[in-house]
Design a protein around this motif. Structure first.
Motif, PDB file in Angstrom:
ATOM      1  N   PRO A  48       0.791  -1.235   0.000  1.00 13.85           N
ATOM      2  CA  PRO A  48       0.000   0.000   0.000  1.00 13.85           C
ATOM      3  C   PRO A  48       0.819   1.278   0.000  1.00 13.85           C
ATOM      4  O   PRO A  48       0.258   2.375  -0.074  1.00 13.85           O
ATOM      5  N   GLY A  49       2.152   1.176   0.096  1.00 13.07           N
ATOM      6  CA  GLY A  49       2.981   2.361   0.240  1.00 13.07           C
ATOM      7  C   GLY A  49       3.501   2.903  -1.076  1.00 13.07           C
ATOM      8  O   GLY A  49       3.200   2.398  -2.156  1.00 13.07           O
ATOM      9  N   GLY A  50       4.285   3.949  -0.960  1.00  3.47           N
ATOM     10  CA  GLY A  50       4.900   4.569  -2.127  1.00  3.47           C
ATOM     11  C   GLY A  50       5.672   5.804  -1.722  1.00  3.47           C
ATOM     12  O   GLY A  50       5.398   6.413  -0.684  1.00  3.47           O
ATOM     13  N   LYS A  51       6.620   6.156  -2.546  1.00  2.00           N
ATOM     14  CA  LYS A  51       7.490   7.295  -2.236  1.00  2.00           C
ATOM     15  C   LYS A  51       6.748   8.616  -2.289  1.00  2.00           C
ATOM     16  O   LYS A  51       6.995   9.520  -1.490  1.00  2.00           O
ATOM     17  N   ARG A  52       5.826   8.744  -3.244  1.00  2.00           N
ATOM     18  CA  ARG A  52       5.101   9.995  -3.435  1.00  2.00           C
ATOM     19  C   ARG A  52       3.637   9.840  -3.033  1.00  2.00           C
ATOM     20  O   ARG A  52       3.009   8.836  -3.356  1.00  2.00           O
ATOM     21  N   SER A  53       3.097  10.863  -2.397  1.00  2.00           N
ATOM     22  CA  SER A  53       1.678  10.806  -2.013  1.00  2.00           C
ATOM     23  C   SER A  53       0.776  10.755  -3.244  1.00  2.00           C
ATOM     24  O   SER A  53      -0.343  10.227  -3.187  1.00  2.00           O
ATOM     25  N   THR A  54       1.266  11.285  -4.373  1.00  2.00           N
ATOM     26  CA  THR A  54       0.475  11.271  -5.601  1.00  2.00           C
ATOM     27  C   THR A  54       0.388   9.884  -6.235  1.00  2.00           C
ATOM     28  O   THR A  54      -0.297   9.715  -7.243  1.00  2.00           O
ATOM     29  N   ASN A  55       1.067   8.919  -5.656  1.00  2.00           N
ATOM     30  CA  ASN A  55       1.024   7.541  -6.172  1.00  2.00           C
ATOM     31  C   ASN A  55       0.169   6.620  -5.311  1.00  2.00           C
ATOM     32  O   ASN A  55       0.105   5.418  -5.589  1.00  2.00           O
ATOM     33  N   LEU A  56      -0.474   7.139  -4.264  1.00  2.00           N
ATOM     34  CA  LEU A  56      -1.102   6.278  -3.271  1.00  2.00           C
ATOM     35  C   LEU A  56      -2.606   6.137  -3.490  1.00  2.00           C
ATOM     36  O   LEU A  56      -3.365   7.105  -3.382  1.00  2.00           O
ATOM     37  N   ILE A  78       0.952  -8.287   3.512  1.00  2.00           N
ATOM     38  CA  ILE A  78       1.172  -6.874   3.221  1.00  2.00           C
ATOM     39  C   ILE A  78       2.651  -6.612   3.395  1.00  2.00           C
ATOM     40  O   ILE A  78       3.229  -6.932   4.441  1.00  2.00           O
ATOM     41  N   ILE A  79       3.276  -6.053   2.368  1.00  2.00           N
ATOM     42  CA  ILE A  79       4.704  -5.772   2.437  1.00  2.00           C
ATOM     43  C   ILE A  79       4.940  -4.269   2.343  1.00  2.00           C
ATOM     44  O   ILE A  79       4.112  -3.521   1.813  1.00  2.00           O
ATOM     45  N   GLY A  80       6.070  -3.842   2.870  1.00  2.00           N
ATOM     46  CA  GLY A  80       6.438  -2.440   2.840  1.00  2.00           C
ATOM     47  C   GLY A  80       7.450  -2.154   3.927  1.00  2.00           C
ATOM     48  O   GLY A  80       7.896  -3.058   4.640  1.00  2.00           O
ATOM     49  N   GLY A  81       7.809  -0.903   4.060  1.00  2.00           N
ATOM     50  CA  GLY A  81       8.744  -0.491   5.084  1.00  2.00           C
ATOM     51  C   GLY A  81       8.056  -0.172   6.392  1.00  2.00           C
ATOM     52  O   GLY A  81       6.827  -0.264   6.502  1.00  2.00           O
ATOM     53  N   PRO A  82       8.829   0.225   7.399  1.00  3.34           N
ATOM     54  CA  PRO A  82       8.243   0.574   8.695  1.00  3.34           C
ATOM     55  C   PRO A  82       7.182   1.662   8.606  1.00  3.34           C
ATOM     56  O   PRO A  82       6.201   1.647   9.363  1.00  3.34           O
ATOM     57  N   SER A  83       7.339   2.601   7.680  1.00  2.00           N
ATOM     58  CA  SER A  83       6.362   3.685   7.546  1.00  2.00           C
ATOM     59  C   SER A  83       5.019   3.204   7.010  1.00  2.00           C
ATOM     60  O   SER A  83       4.022   3.926   7.096  1.00  2.00           O
ATOM     61  N   ASP A  84       4.985   1.979   6.469  1.00  4.17           N
ATOM     62  CA  ASP A  84       3.742   1.417   5.946  1.00  4.17           C
ATOM     63  C   ASP A  84       3.016   0.547   6.969  1.00  4.17           C
ATOM     64  O   ASP A  84       1.949   0.000   6.675  1.00  4.17           O
ATOM     65  N   GLY A 104       7.839  -3.632   7.405  1.00  7.80           N
ATOM     66  CA  GLY A 104       8.925  -3.346   8.322  1.00  7.80           C
ATOM     67  C   GLY A 104       9.564  -4.563   8.952  1.00  7.80           C
ATOM     68  O   GLY A 104      10.457  -4.430   9.784  1.00  7.80           O
ATOM     69  N   GLN A 105       9.142  -5.760   8.549  1.00  4.52           N
ATOM     70  CA  GLN A 105       9.641  -6.979   9.177  1.00  4.52           C
ATOM     71  C   GLN A 105      10.603  -7.764   8.290  1.00  4.52           C
ATOM     72  O   GLN A 105      11.076  -8.827   8.691  1.00  4.52           O
ATOM     73  N   THR A 106      10.864  -7.261   7.101  1.00  3.89           N
ATOM     74  CA  THR A 106      11.755  -7.983   6.191  1.00  3.89           C
ATOM     75  C   THR A 106      12.772  -7.029   5.588  1.00  3.89           C
ATOM     76  O   THR A 106      12.550  -5.820   5.504  1.00  3.89           O
ATOM     77  N   SER A 107      13.874  -7.587   5.148  1.00  3.81           N
ATOM     78  CA  SER A 107      14.826  -6.825   4.349  1.00  3.81           C
ATOM     79  C   SER A 107      14.302  -6.765   2.917  1.00  3.81           C
ATOM     80  O   SER A 107      13.320  -7.424   2.564  1.00  3.81           O
TER      81      SER A 107
END
Length: 207
Positions: A48-56, A78-84, A104-107
């Motif tokens: 569900p994440g993304g670098k830009r808010s315009t991509n969400l 669900i995959i993504g970084g800690p911010s997701d 946030g639980q995987t590399s």
């Protein structure tokens, strides 16, 4: 880019994406599948994440896609970084235990190994869709109209990109003054129908 390379006389008909995934990373992912009782052949990956808010695409719509998938007997990660992570928890809430939040639980390489064990990906126009395409799983993407059409589309075939050519596209903005109009016009039903159509020929929809 391959066409440019070919013009220079360098054969460039296809791409391979070998990833240096270690035995430890494979074992880690295998343990995750065991811990959460995930079954290869039934897993939908959501990013569900993304670098830009315009991509969400709205998180609530990912939640509904996940709910429909598990309602057909499937499982989702669900995959993504800690911010997701918060978005992942929101999506997870609609799954009655059949949705696992791994944000946030995987590399990076562990996430790629996870994706290689899934059967379809649903996400935004962001990095994870290219990771999923690289390991060969079909992708359904709520695709931003802030950029040129398909300019950064995932590699390969069997992907469905849903893009709305709204009045302000392409805007090339990183923040949208129109409440992400191009993405809010992409409905849950459009994405869900694309999921069904993408996997129907491969008989991957859980039943």
């Amino acid at each position: 880019l391959l066409n440019y390379v070919a013009e220079w006389g360098i054969p460039a008909k296809d791409c391979l994406f070998p990833f240096p995934i270690s035995l430890n990373d494979r074992a880690f992912v295998k343990e995750l599948f065991k811990r959460y009782q995930l079954k290869s052949g039934e897993v939908l990956a959501i990013a569900p994440g993304g670098k830009r808010s315009t991509n969400l695409w709205p998180v609530a719509r990912f939640t509904e896609i996940a709910r429909r998938w598990v309602g057909n007997g499937g499982q989702a990660i669900i995959i993504g970084g800690p911010s997701d992570y918060a978005s992942g928890e929101s999506i997870k809430s609609g799954g009655n235990g059949a949705i696992v939040n791994l944000c946030g639980q995987t590399s990076l390489l562990q996430a790629i190994e996870l994706l290689s064990r899934c059967h379809i990906f649903v996400g935004n126009d962001s990095g994870p869709v290219h990771m999923a395409a690289a390991v060969g799983i079909p992708c359904v993407v709520a695709y931003t109209a802030s950029q040129l059409p398909w300019h950064w589309a995932p590699w390969g075939k069997n992907h469905r990109l849903i893009r709305k050519a709204v009045r302000c596209s392409p805007c090339f903005l990183t923040e949208c003054p129109e409440n992400n109009l191009c993405l809010t016009e992409v409905s849950v039903d459009e994405v869900w129908n694309a999921v069904q159509e993408t996997i129907a020929a491969r008989s991957l929809l859980p039943s």
